[in-house]
Motif scaffolding. Structure first.
Motif, PDB file in Angstrom:
ATOM      1  N   UNK A  39      -5.295  -2.209   5.694  1.00  0.00           N
ATOM      2  CA  UNK A  39      -5.458  -2.177   7.030  1.00  0.00           C
ATOM      3  C   UNK A  39      -4.310  -2.457   7.922  1.00  0.00           C
ATOM      4  N   UNK A  40      -3.166  -2.341   7.253  1.00  0.00           N
ATOM      5  CA  UNK A  40      -1.822  -2.514   7.795  1.00  0.00           C
ATOM      6  C   UNK A  40      -1.058  -1.140   7.453  1.00  0.00           C
ATOM      7  N   UNK A  41      -1.244   0.015   8.136  1.00  0.00           N
ATOM      8  CA  UNK A  41      -0.421   1.298   8.028  1.00  0.00           C
ATOM      9  C   UNK A  41       1.051   1.154   7.562  1.00  0.00           C
ATOM     10  N   UNK A  42       1.734   0.488   8.052  1.00  0.00           N
ATOM     11  CA  UNK A  42       3.144   0.599   7.720  1.00  0.00           C
ATOM     12  C   UNK A  42       3.446  -0.048   6.232  1.00  0.00           C
ATOM     13  N   UNK A  43       2.666  -1.101   6.136  1.00  0.00           N
ATOM     14  CA  UNK A  43       2.625  -1.680   4.818  1.00  0.00           C
ATOM     15  C   UNK A  43       1.918  -0.682   3.758  1.00  0.00           C
ATOM     16  N   UNK A  44       0.805  -0.427   4.204  1.00  0.00           N
ATOM     17  CA  UNK A  44       0.224   0.728   3.110  1.00  0.00           C
ATOM     18  C   UNK A  44       0.948   1.741   2.829  1.00  0.00           C
ATOM     19  N   UNK A  69      -8.586   2.391  -3.639  1.00  0.00           N
ATOM     20  CA  UNK A  69      -8.268   3.003  -2.602  1.00  0.00           C
ATOM     21  C   UNK A  69      -6.641   3.471  -2.894  1.00  0.00           C
ATOM     22  N   UNK A  70      -6.113   2.495  -3.481  1.00  0.00           N
ATOM     23  CA  UNK A  70      -4.603   2.621  -3.931  1.00  0.00           C
ATOM     24  C   UNK A  70      -4.443   3.753  -4.838  1.00  0.00           C
ATOM     25  N   UNK A  71      -5.357   3.950  -5.789  1.00  0.00           N
ATOM     26  CA  UNK A  71      -5.317   5.124  -6.717  1.00  0.00           C
ATOM     27  C   UNK A  71      -5.587   6.264  -5.890  1.00  0.00           C
ATOM     28  N   UNK A  72      -6.308   6.332  -5.095  1.00  0.00           N
ATOM     29  CA  UNK A  72      -6.675   7.518  -4.270  1.00  0.00           C
ATOM     30  C   UNK A  72      -5.635   8.234  -3.581  1.00  0.00           C
ATOM     31  N   UNK A  73      -4.983   7.161  -2.708  1.00  0.00           N
ATOM     32  CA  UNK A  73      -3.823   7.594  -1.877  1.00  0.00           C
ATOM     33  C   UNK A  73      -2.524   7.831  -2.686  1.00  0.00           C
ATOM     34  N   UNK A  74      -2.310   6.991  -3.581  1.00  0.00           N
ATOM     35  CA  UNK A  74      -1.215   7.556  -4.537  1.00  0.00           C
ATOM     36  C   UNK A  74      -1.310   9.052  -5.269  1.00  0.00           C
ATOM     37  N   UNK A 102      -4.966  14.194 -10.027  1.00  0.00           N
ATOM     38  CA  UNK A 102      -6.431  13.799 -10.093  1.00  0.00           C
ATOM     39  C   UNK A 102      -6.701  12.355 -10.164  1.00  0.00           C
ATOM     40  N   UNK A 103      -7.708  11.807  -9.547  1.00  0.00           N
ATOM     41  CA  UNK A 103      -7.761  10.295  -9.697  1.00  0.00           C
ATOM     42  C   UNK A 103      -9.400  10.148 -10.019  1.00  0.00           C
ATOM     43  N   UNK A 104      -9.919   9.003 -10.591  1.00  0.00           N
ATOM     44  CA  UNK A 104     -10.948   8.547 -10.816  1.00  0.00           C
ATOM     45  C   UNK A 104     -10.766   6.938 -10.600  1.00  0.00           C
ATOM     46  N   UNK A 105     -11.943   6.206 -11.022  1.00  0.00           N
ATOM     47  CA  UNK A 105     -11.796   4.782 -11.130  1.00  0.00           C
ATOM     48  C   UNK A 105     -13.043   4.336 -12.332  1.00  0.00           C
TER      49      UNK A 105
END
Length: 213
Positions: free
Chosen positions: A45-50, A80-85, A92-95
């Motif tokens: 929820x902090x775009x610059x940190x994200x 979420x971190x896996x998806x964005x990265x 590709x990603x999953x969880x």
């Protein structure tokens, strides 16, 4: 401490994703008294940190796991971190669920995973290492070639380090407990003399002798 470790430490302190309170300890579900509270979900929820976090994770993967073919997030904090990265890297990603679904195909691993596929696990926080090693085990049982883990923050607790070694899995983190404690002291979040107390907690969480020092 390198530049990335310091940057992420400052970021996490700024948004209170890591919050130190050595004089008024938090109580974990296990009953252990802790001088630190950590909620890396706040980075989303902090775009610059994200931005710093996801680009940092992407850089760690390229540097440490250049042969990676797919990213797998831990449920739920790592998804979420896996998806964005993965988006940054064009991968590709999953969880991996904490347990198999009780309906449909009863999947535990969500997303396409081929046997032998070179996989990196994305986690937000590592303390004792139990939950992330369960994810690694599930992926290995499904036939994945798990290259290792990337995480935002690690405590560096003895139990966690031993578990990772026993599971024969590598972890690389953007920052760590010692770095954040030192940055917190340097920037006035805590008193310099509190660093020794924090490290004493990290070294042996069940020993509460650091409280009240």
């Amino acid at each position: 401490m390198n530049e990335t470790e310091i940057l992420i430490a400052k970021d996490l302190l700024k948004i209170q994703a890591v919050f130190f309170r050595p004089d008024e300890p938090f109580t974990w579900a296990s009953g252990i008294k802790s001088p630190v509270y950590c909620d890396n979900r706040l980075t989303l929820t902090a775009p610059d940190v994200r931005n710093d976090v996801e680009n940092g994770l992407a850089a760690l993967i390229k540097e440490n796991y250049p042969d990676a073919e797919v990213l797998m997030g831990t449920s739920t904090a790592g998804i979420a971190h896996a998806a964005i990265t993965a988006h940054i890297l064009g991968m590709p990603m999953g969880y991996v669920r904490s347990g198999a679904k009780d309906h449909g195909r009863q999947n535990r691993i969500e997303g396409k995973l081929e046997k032998g596929q070179k996989t990196v696990v994305v986690e937000d926080l590592i303390s004792t290492g139990g939950s992330v090693i369960e994810v690694v085990d599930a992926l290995r049982e499904a036939g994945a070639d798990v290259l290792g883990i990337v995480s935002i923050f690690t405590y560096g607790m003895k139990k966690g380090l031993e578990r990772l070694e026993e599971a024969n899995v590598k972890n690389v983190s953007l920052t760590n407990f010692d770095c954040i404690a030192n940055v917190a002291a340097q920037t006035g979040y805590i008193k310099p003399e509190d660093v020794e107390r924090l490290i004493a907690f990290r070294n042996n969480p069940s020993d509460e002798s650091w409280i009240g020092k």
